[in-house]
Structure formats: structure tokens, C-alpha cells
Design a protein around this motif. Structure first.
Motif, PDB file in Angstrom:
ATOM      1  N   ALA A  16       7.605  -1.348  -3.723  1.00 18.62           N
ATOM      2  CA  ALA A  16       7.746   0.056  -3.360  1.00 18.62           C
ATOM      3  C   ALA A  16       6.620   0.813  -4.046  1.00 18.62           C
ATOM      4  O   ALA A  16       6.272   0.533  -5.194  1.00 18.62           O
ATOM      5  CB  ALA A  16       9.096   0.607  -3.815  1.00 18.62           C
ATOM      6  N   VAL A  17       6.046   1.770  -3.336  1.00 15.91           N
ATOM      7  CA  VAL A  17       4.978   2.606  -3.874  1.00 15.91           C
ATOM      8  C   VAL A  17       5.472   4.044  -3.816  1.00 15.91           C
ATOM      9  O   VAL A  17       5.830   4.548  -2.742  1.00 15.91           O
ATOM     10  CB  VAL A  17       3.672   2.442  -3.067  1.00 15.91           C
ATOM     11  CG1 VAL A  17       2.587   3.364  -3.606  1.00 15.91           C
ATOM     12  CG2 VAL A  17       3.217   0.982  -3.092  1.00 15.91           C
ATOM     13  N   ILE A  18       5.487   4.697  -4.970  1.00 12.96           N
ATOM     14  CA  ILE A  18       5.993   6.058  -5.076  1.00 12.96           C
ATOM     15  C   ILE A  18       4.909   6.936  -5.686  1.00 12.96           C
ATOM     16  O   ILE A  18       4.445   6.669  -6.798  1.00 12.96           O
ATOM     17  CB  ILE A  18       7.246   6.135  -5.971  1.00 12.96           C
ATOM     18  CG1 ILE A  18       8.276   5.069  -5.591  1.00 12.96           C
ATOM     19  CG2 ILE A  18       7.829   7.546  -5.961  1.00 12.96           C
ATOM     20  CD1 ILE A  18       8.754   5.103  -4.172  1.00 12.96           C
ATOM     21  N   THR A  19       4.505   7.954  -4.970  1.00 12.69           N
ATOM     22  CA  THR A  19       3.555   8.918  -5.506  1.00 12.69           C
ATOM     23  C   THR A  19       4.323  10.128  -6.001  1.00 12.69           C
ATOM     24  O   THR A  19       5.176  10.667  -5.288  1.00 12.69           O
ATOM     25  CB  THR A  19       2.535   9.334  -4.428  1.00 12.69           C
ATOM     26  OG1 THR A  19       1.770   8.175  -4.065  1.00 12.69           O
ATOM     27  CG2 THR A  19       1.595  10.420  -4.935  1.00 12.69           C
ATOM     28  N   GLY A  32      -1.930   6.427  -3.402  1.00  8.18           N
ATOM     29  CA  GLY A  32      -0.858   5.662  -2.774  1.00  8.18           C
ATOM     30  C   GLY A  32      -1.386   4.694  -1.735  1.00  8.18           C
ATOM     31  O   GLY A  32      -0.920   3.559  -1.623  1.00  8.18           O
ATOM     32  N   LYS A  33      -2.395   5.128  -0.977  1.00 12.14           N
ATOM     33  CA  LYS A  33      -3.019   4.261   0.030  1.00 12.14           C
ATOM     34  C   LYS A  33      -3.716   3.070  -0.635  1.00 12.14           C
ATOM     35  O   LYS A  33      -3.638   1.938  -0.141  1.00 12.14           O
ATOM     36  CB  LYS A  33      -4.024   5.046   0.864  1.00 12.14           C
ATOM     37  CG  LYS A  33      -3.391   6.059   1.783  1.00 12.14           C
ATOM     38  CD  LYS A  33      -4.458   6.892   2.485  1.00 12.14           C
ATOM     39  CE  LYS A  33      -3.822   8.052   3.235  1.00 12.14           C
ATOM     40  NZ  LYS A  33      -4.830   8.971   3.790  1.00 12.14           N
ATOM     41  N   GLN A  36      -1.084   0.526  -1.850  1.00 12.84           N
ATOM     42  CA  GLN A  36      -0.526  -0.209  -0.714  1.00 12.84           C
ATOM     43  C   GLN A  36      -1.518  -1.221  -0.152  1.00 12.84           C
ATOM     44  O   GLN A  36      -1.153  -2.366   0.151  1.00 12.84           O
ATOM     45  CB  GLN A  36      -0.099   0.759   0.385  1.00 12.84           C
ATOM     46  CG  GLN A  36       1.097   1.614  -0.007  1.00 12.84           C
ATOM     47  CD  GLN A  36       1.466   2.583   1.082  1.00 12.84           C
ATOM     48  OE1 GLN A  36       2.087   2.193   2.065  1.00 12.84           O
ATOM     49  NE2 GLN A  36       1.081   3.837   0.918  1.00 12.84           N
ATOM     50  N   ILE A  46       5.147  -4.133   1.541  1.00 14.28           N
ATOM     51  CA  ILE A  46       5.529  -2.785   1.128  1.00 14.28           C
ATOM     52  C   ILE A  46       6.844  -2.460   1.838  1.00 14.28           C
ATOM     53  O   ILE A  46       6.866  -2.251   3.052  1.00 14.28           O
ATOM     54  CB  ILE A  46       4.453  -1.739   1.506  1.00 14.28           C
ATOM     55  CG1 ILE A  46       3.056  -2.174   1.047  1.00 14.28           C
ATOM     56  CG2 ILE A  46       4.838  -0.363   0.950  1.00 14.28           C
ATOM     57  CD1 ILE A  46       2.905  -2.432  -0.421  1.00 14.28           C
ATOM     58  N   TYR A  49       7.697   3.436   0.756  1.00 13.20           N
ATOM     59  CA  TYR A  49       6.627   4.331   0.298  1.00 13.20           C
ATOM     60  C   TYR A  49       7.130   5.752   0.469  1.00 13.20           C
ATOM     61  O   TYR A  49       7.675   6.106   1.517  1.00 13.20           O
ATOM     62  CB  TYR A  49       5.349   4.132   1.104  1.00 13.20           C
ATOM     63  CG  TYR A  49       4.355   5.270   0.927  1.00 13.20           C
ATOM     64  CD1 TYR A  49       3.683   5.440  -0.279  1.00 13.20           C
ATOM     65  CD2 TYR A  49       4.134   6.191   1.939  1.00 13.20           C
ATOM     66  CE1 TYR A  49       2.806   6.496  -0.463  1.00 13.20           C
ATOM     67  CE2 TYR A  49       3.250   7.247   1.766  1.00 13.20           C
ATOM     68  CZ  TYR A  49       2.587   7.398   0.562  1.00 13.20           C
ATOM     69  OH  TYR A  49       1.723   8.450   0.379  1.00 13.20           O
ATOM     70  N   THR A  50       6.964   6.536  -0.569  1.00 11.32           N
ATOM     71  CA  THR A  50       7.353   7.934  -0.476  1.00 11.32           C
ATOM     72  C   THR A  50       6.570   8.766  -1.484  1.00 11.32           C
ATOM     73  O   THR A  50       5.972   8.233  -2.419  1.00 11.32           O
ATOM     74  CB  THR A  50       8.876   8.110  -0.691  1.00 11.32           C
ATOM     75  OG1 THR A  50       9.251   9.429  -0.292  1.00 11.32           O
ATOM     76  CG2 THR A  50       9.271   7.883  -2.131  1.00 11.32           C
TER      77      THR A  50
END
Length: 166
Positions: A16-19, A32-33, A36, A46, A49-50
Motif C-alpha cells: 500500500a502506498v499512502i501519501t 507516490g507515483k 508505486q 500495489i 493507494y490513497t
């Protein structure tokens, strides 16, 4: 760079990618890009993402929600790790973790120092684990994200997950 204990086989991890940002959007979230893309290039998936506001309650709610996903191995936060009054990612993540990985923050600041000099002292990058998930909190700058991903996270991600699962 020498890898002391090379992994015999790479594992595809669920990430998970969280900005954390009050101003970024999906379109403007370069960090974030980058996270990912680097994860995908390394063969990882992934799952989430949020972008969340730099509000402790929103960051904590995001962690609580991600904690429910038993398929999720790794959570990577970007943003909110500085010392400005609006930077709250460190407080939330550090209180969430069961175990910290102090070497991550130490090495990240050392590597950052090589690039940006003494301003690296303001970084509160942190990593650790909770409930068999790895959690990283990185600064929001694209250069910092690229540095952490390429030099620390990606080379050790499979090894760290194997340690958690072992």
C-alpha cells in the motif's frame, strides 16, 4: 553495494502506498507515483493507494483500515515526516508500530546527508512492523523517496518480510 545475505528468490509482495499531504492530488503526487513505479518494477503488487490529509486522526484511520487486510505485507507512507507543525506522520506511525527498525532512519539520514548536507537532520523517516506488516514513513520529496526506495527499501524488502514471517 554488497548484499550480505542474498535472497535466494524474490517474492512478490502486496503493498500500500499512502501519501500524506494537505495539497497534493493524484495528478500532482510525484512521490507516490515514484514509489508505486519502483515497487511494480521490482515485481510487487500495489493493493492500495490513497492520499490523506496531514491530520493524525486520518493517518491513524488509514493505518487501522490497512491493518485489516491480511494480504497486505508492506505500507509505505510519503510525507509528513519533517518538523513543521503540520507534519504528524511520524507521531502516528511511531505510536502504531510494535517494533521499530532504527537502522532505517539512521541510514536514510546518513544517505540524505551525502546528498543534501546538514538539512538531513530534520528528517524523521522511520520504519518498523506491526502484525506482520512492514511500515515505512518517508519524507514527501521525490528525491528522498527515490533514495529510500532504491538504496534501502527495495534491497531489503524481501529479507525483512521473511524475517517477519519466520
Amino acid at each position: 553495494m554488497t548484499v550480505p545475505h542474498p535472497d535466494k528468490s524474490a517474492v512478490s509482495l502486496n503493498c500500500a502506498v499512502i501519501t500524506v499531504s494537505d495539497t497534493r492530488t493524484v495528478e500532482t503526487d510525484n512521490s507516490g507515483k515514484i514509489i508505486q513505479q519502483l515497487l511494480a518494477d521490482a515485481g510487487h503488487e500495489i493493493l492500495a493507494y490513497t492520499i490523506v490529509k496531514d491530520e493524525p486522526q486520518q493517518i491513524a484511520a488509514c493505518l487501522s483500515e490497512l491493518d485489516k487486510d491480511t494480504d497486505l505485507n508492506t505500507i509505505i507512507f510519503s510525507g509528513g515526516t519533517g518538523i513543521a507543525s503540520r507534519d504528524t506522520t511520524y507521531e502516528v506511525v511511531s505510536n502504531w508500530l510494535d517494533k521499530t527498525i532504527p537502522g532505517f532512519g539512521e541510514l536514510f539520514r546518513w544517505l540524505s546527508y551525502q546528498e543534501i548536507g546538514s538539512r538531513a537532520i530534520a528528517s524523521r523517516a522511520i520504519a518498523g512492523s506491526k502484525n506482520r506488516q512492514l511500515i515505512f514513513a518517508l519524507p514527501g520529496s521525490s528525491n528522498a523517496v527515490r533514495l529510500a526506495m532504491k538504496e534501502l527499501i527495495l534491497p531489503e524488502l524481501n529479507h525483512l518480510i521473511k524475517q517477519l514471517q519466520g
